[in-house]
Design a protein around this motif. Structure first.
Motif, PDB file in Angstrom:
ATOM      1  N   TYR A  16      -8.520   0.396   8.921  1.00  0.00           N
ATOM      2  CA  TYR A  16      -7.800  -0.869   8.801  1.00  0.00           C
ATOM      3  C   TYR A  16      -8.754  -2.003   9.110  1.00  0.00           C
ATOM      4  CZ  TYR A  16      -4.679  -4.744   9.169  1.00  0.00           C
ATOM      5  OH  TYR A  16      -4.113  -5.983   8.952  1.00  0.00           O
ATOM      6  N   ARG A  17      -8.868  -2.927   8.198  1.00  0.00           N
ATOM      7  CA  ARG A  17      -9.747  -4.080   8.372  1.00  0.00           C
ATOM      8  C   ARG A  17      -8.863  -5.253   8.800  1.00  0.00           C
ATOM      9  NH1 ARG A  17     -12.152  -8.415   8.709  1.00  0.00           N
ATOM     10  NH2 ARG A  17     -14.047  -8.975   7.574  1.00  0.00           N
ATOM     11  N   PRO A  18      -8.970  -5.655  10.091  1.00  0.00           N
ATOM     12  CA  PRO A  18      -8.120  -6.757  10.547  1.00  0.00           C
ATOM     13  C   PRO A  18      -8.408  -8.023   9.734  1.00  0.00           C
ATOM     14  CG  PRO A  18      -9.216  -5.691  12.395  1.00  0.00           C
ATOM     15  CD  PRO A  18      -9.841  -5.139  11.156  1.00  0.00           C
ATOM     16  N   THR A  42       4.380  -6.494  -1.587  1.00  0.00           N
ATOM     17  CA  THR A  42       4.086  -5.059  -1.593  1.00  0.00           C
ATOM     18  C   THR A  42       2.584  -4.825  -1.815  1.00  0.00           C
ATOM     19  OG1 THR A  42       4.696  -2.962  -2.600  1.00  0.00           O
ATOM     20  CG2 THR A  42       4.623  -4.819  -4.086  1.00  0.00           C
ATOM     21  N   GLY A  43       2.078  -3.789  -1.175  1.00  0.00           N
ATOM     22  CA  GLY A  43       0.688  -3.383  -1.391  1.00  0.00           C
ATOM     23  C   GLY A  43      -0.358  -4.264  -0.757  1.00  0.00           C
ATOM     24  N   CYS A  44      -0.002  -4.964   0.332  1.00  0.00           N
ATOM     25  CA  CYS A  44      -1.004  -5.859   0.937  1.00  0.00           C
ATOM     26  C   CYS A  44      -1.475  -5.352   2.300  1.00  0.00           C
ATOM     27  CB  CYS A  44      -0.468  -7.278   1.044  1.00  0.00           C
ATOM     28  SG  CYS A  44       0.733  -7.515   2.353  1.00  0.00           S
ATOM     29  N   LYS A  46       0.628  -3.644   4.904  1.00  0.00           N
ATOM     30  CA  LYS A  46       1.568  -3.557   6.026  1.00  0.00           C
ATOM     31  C   LYS A  46       1.670  -2.122   6.569  1.00  0.00           C
ATOM     32  CE  LYS A  46       5.023  -5.305   3.602  1.00  0.00           C
ATOM     33  NZ  LYS A  46       4.311  -5.452   2.301  1.00  0.00           N
ATOM     34  N   THR A  47       1.813  -1.179   5.661  1.00  0.00           N
ATOM     35  CA  THR A  47       1.972   0.216   6.087  1.00  0.00           C
ATOM     36  C   THR A  47       0.692   0.717   6.759  1.00  0.00           C
ATOM     37  OG1 THR A  47       3.478   0.553   4.258  1.00  0.00           O
ATOM     38  CG2 THR A  47       2.566   2.539   5.264  1.00  0.00           C
ATOM     39  N   ARG A  48      -0.443   0.361   6.161  1.00  0.00           N
ATOM     40  CA  ARG A  48      -1.716   0.775   6.755  1.00  0.00           C
ATOM     41  C   ARG A  48      -1.865   0.199   8.157  1.00  0.00           C
ATOM     42  NH1 ARG A  48      -6.633   2.628   4.734  1.00  0.00           N
ATOM     43  NH2 ARG A  48      -5.303   3.676   3.234  1.00  0.00           N
ATOM     44  N   PHE A  49      -1.414  -1.038   8.323  1.00  0.00           N
ATOM     45  CA  PHE A  49      -1.504  -1.689   9.627  1.00  0.00           C
ATOM     46  C   PHE A  49      -0.676  -0.934  10.682  1.00  0.00           C
ATOM     47  CE2 PHE A  49       0.396  -4.929  12.541  1.00  0.00           C
ATOM     48  CZ  PHE A  49      -0.755  -5.234  13.246  1.00  0.00           C
ATOM     49  N   HIS A 188     -14.655  -0.164   0.281  1.00  0.00           N
ATOM     50  CA  HIS A 188     -14.584   0.905   1.283  1.00  0.00           C
ATOM     51  C   HIS A 188     -13.631   2.025   0.849  1.00  0.00           C
ATOM     52  CE1 HIS A 188     -13.022   3.036   4.796  1.00  0.00           C
ATOM     53  NE2 HIS A 188     -14.212   2.813   5.338  1.00  0.00           N
ATOM     54  N   GLU A 189     -12.492   1.646   0.318  1.00  0.00           N
ATOM     55  CA  GLU A 189     -11.477   2.649  -0.024  1.00  0.00           C
ATOM     56  C   GLU A 189     -11.831   3.472  -1.245  1.00  0.00           C
ATOM     57  OE1 GLU A 189      -9.592   3.031   2.713  1.00  0.00           O
ATOM     58  OE2 GLU A 189      -7.648   2.690   1.769  1.00  0.00           O
ATOM     59  N   THR A 190     -12.633   2.913  -2.134  1.00  0.00           N
ATOM     60  CA  THR A 190     -12.864   3.593  -3.415  1.00  0.00           C
ATOM     61  C   THR A 190     -14.302   4.082  -3.585  1.00  0.00           C
ATOM     62  OG1 THR A 190     -13.495   1.540  -4.521  1.00  0.00           O
ATOM     63  CG2 THR A 190     -11.154   2.103  -4.536  1.00  0.00           C
TER      64      THR A 190
HETATM   65  P1  ADP Z   1       2.260  -2.320   1.944  1.00  0.00           P
HETATM   66  O1  ADP Z   1       2.756  -1.455   3.048  1.00  0.00           O
HETATM   67  O2  ADP Z   1       2.064  -3.742   2.329  1.00  0.00           O
HETATM   68  O3  ADP Z   1       3.037  -2.153   0.663  1.00  0.00           O
HETATM   69  P2  ADP Z   1      -0.141  -0.678   2.120  1.00  0.00           P
HETATM   70  O4  ADP Z   1      -0.349  -0.762   3.585  1.00  0.00           O
HETATM   71  O5  ADP Z   1       0.316   0.629   1.566  1.00  0.00           O
HETATM   72  O6  ADP Z   1       0.787  -1.841   1.573  1.00  0.00           O
HETATM   73  O7  ADP Z   1      -1.516  -1.122   1.440  1.00  0.00           O
HETATM   74  C1  ADP Z   1      -1.962  -0.633   0.218  1.00  0.00           C
HETATM   75  C2  ADP Z   1      -3.388  -0.176   0.344  1.00  0.00           C
HETATM   76  O8  ADP Z   1      -4.240  -1.313   0.501  1.00  0.00           O
HETATM   77  C3  ADP Z   1      -3.639   0.677   1.569  1.00  0.00           C
HETATM   78  O9  ADP Z   1      -3.448   2.039   1.271  1.00  0.00           O
HETATM   79  C4  ADP Z   1      -5.070   0.388   1.911  1.00  0.00           C
HETATM   80  O10 ADP Z   1      -5.901   1.248   1.146  1.00  0.00           O
HETATM   81  C5  ADP Z   1      -5.293  -1.012   1.397  1.00  0.00           C
HETATM   82  N1  ADP Z   1      -5.324  -2.071   2.398  1.00  0.00           N
HETATM   83  C6  ADP Z   1      -4.658  -3.250   2.323  1.00  0.00           C
HETATM   84  N2  ADP Z   1      -4.971  -4.043   3.349  1.00  0.00           N
HETATM   85  C7  ADP Z   1      -5.860  -3.365   4.109  1.00  0.00           C
HETATM   86  C8  ADP Z   1      -6.583  -3.672   5.310  1.00  0.00           C
HETATM   87  N3  ADP Z   1      -6.428  -4.846   5.932  1.00  0.00           N
HETATM   88  N4  ADP Z   1      -7.427  -2.739   5.798  1.00  0.00           N
HETATM   89  C9  ADP Z   1      -7.584  -1.559   5.164  1.00  0.00           C
HETATM   90  N5  ADP Z   1      -6.936  -1.202   4.033  1.00  0.00           N
HETATM   91  C10 ADP Z   1      -6.087  -2.105   3.491  1.00  0.00           C
END
Ligand code: ADP
Length: 267
Positions: A16-18, A42-44, A46-49, A188-190
């Motif tokens: 997680y990158r703050p 969506t997809g920003c 939140k879940t990862r955090f 980083h992720e890809t």
């Molecule tokens: P949300 O819950 O907001 O719909 P996710 O947490 O699933 O979104 O984020 C989608 C993907 O984006 C994550 O799986 C992660 O790979 C990446 N991502 C987004 N923001 C960050 C972050 N701050 N640090 C690391 N990965 C992130």
């Protein structure tokens, strides 16, 4: 600790990158067990955090993806029939409250309003969960915390959280990360190099400007990661962008052409 809860611990540190001071703020909120609302598209991230915070705090995390068919029993639990007769099975919210997990209700607005009401007694100083069908009042474990996610962009009159629900939470705003940070995340992720990630982010920024002008939602960080994963697998960049960034978010031919053109501007 019970085996039931063991499986919910986040074993490895999630990446997680703050993006601002959200980690510190969340830690403070957790220390007083304040229920939290994570707001943003969506997809920003939140879940990862939440996954990262659960890992950092060393607490189990129970995630529930909410949908419109979800009933209160899906959260709280129900009696099941088996060979021995009926037996009670705790729902995810009850498990979290009993054993002291962080319970993350993803896209809680999707759930019916009667469902959201069951969380009320857990989110004020009572911290209890009444299991009406079972006739039990579960007192929340001291480590229990409720976290919900909420996408303000989707709200409508029919689907919005009631004020009486909203006011039970502290809220953190999330948005797509700033250009350089998002580039770093995608790379980083890809595993794609940052020059390509940088262009993907620029395409997303173009699309995000079209939100409300023909697009309901911009290209998310998650979508950029899909595109990056395809590119890392050797898929042609144009094909990858069409498939992962453009086609999923629009059915409109003009918008599709405009977004395809944005892709060719950068690649
Ligand atoms: P949300 O819950 O907001 O719909 P996710 O947490 O699933 O979104 O984020 C989608 C993907 O984006 C994550 O799986 C992660 O790979 C990446 N991502 C987004 N923001 C960050 C972050 N701050 N640090 C690391 N990965 C992130």
């Amino acid at each position: 600790m019970s085996d039931v809860i063991e499986q919910y611990f986040v074993k490895n540190e999630p990446y997680y990158r703050p993006v601002a001071d959200e980690v510190k703020l969340y830690e403070a909120a957790y220390s007083v067990r304040m229920p939290m609302m994570l707001k943003g598209p969506t997809g920003c991230g939140k879940t990862r955090f939440v996954e990262y915070m659960a890992w950092k705090l060393g607490k189990p995390l129970i995630t529930v993806a909410c949908n419109e068919d979800m009933t209160a029993s899906d959260l709280v639990g129900r009696f099941l029939l088996d060979a021995q007769g009926t037996r009670w099975q705790d729902g995810p919210l009850t498990t979290a409250a009993r054993y002291g997990a962080i319970c993350y209700l993803d896209e809680v607005v999707e759930a019916r309003q009667d469902t959201t009401v069951v969380i009320h007694p857990l989110t004020d100083n009572r911290r209890v969960l009444p299991l009406e069908k079972k006739g039990e009042l579960v007192g929340a474990h001291p480590d229990f915390q409720l976290v919900i996610s909420y996408n303000p962009g989707y709200q409508s009159l029919m689907k919005d959280l009631k004020q009486s629900t909203k006011q039970r939470f502290g809220a953190l705003d999330f948005n797509y990360p700033q250009h350089d940070i998002e580039t770093e995340i995608v790379s980083h992720e890809t595993g794609i190099d940052s020059a390509i990630a940088d262009k993907l982010v620029s395409i997303a920024e173009r699309a995000r400007n079209l939100k409300g002008h023909g697009l309901d939602e911009g290209i998310s960080t998650r979508m950029l990661i899909y595109a990056g994963n395809l590119i890392a697998k050797g898929v042609d960049v144009h094909a990858a962008c069409r498939m992962a960034l453009v086609r999923p978010i629009t059915d409109d031919p003009d918008m599709r052409d405009a977004l395809d053109a944005a892709v060719t501007t950068f690649f």
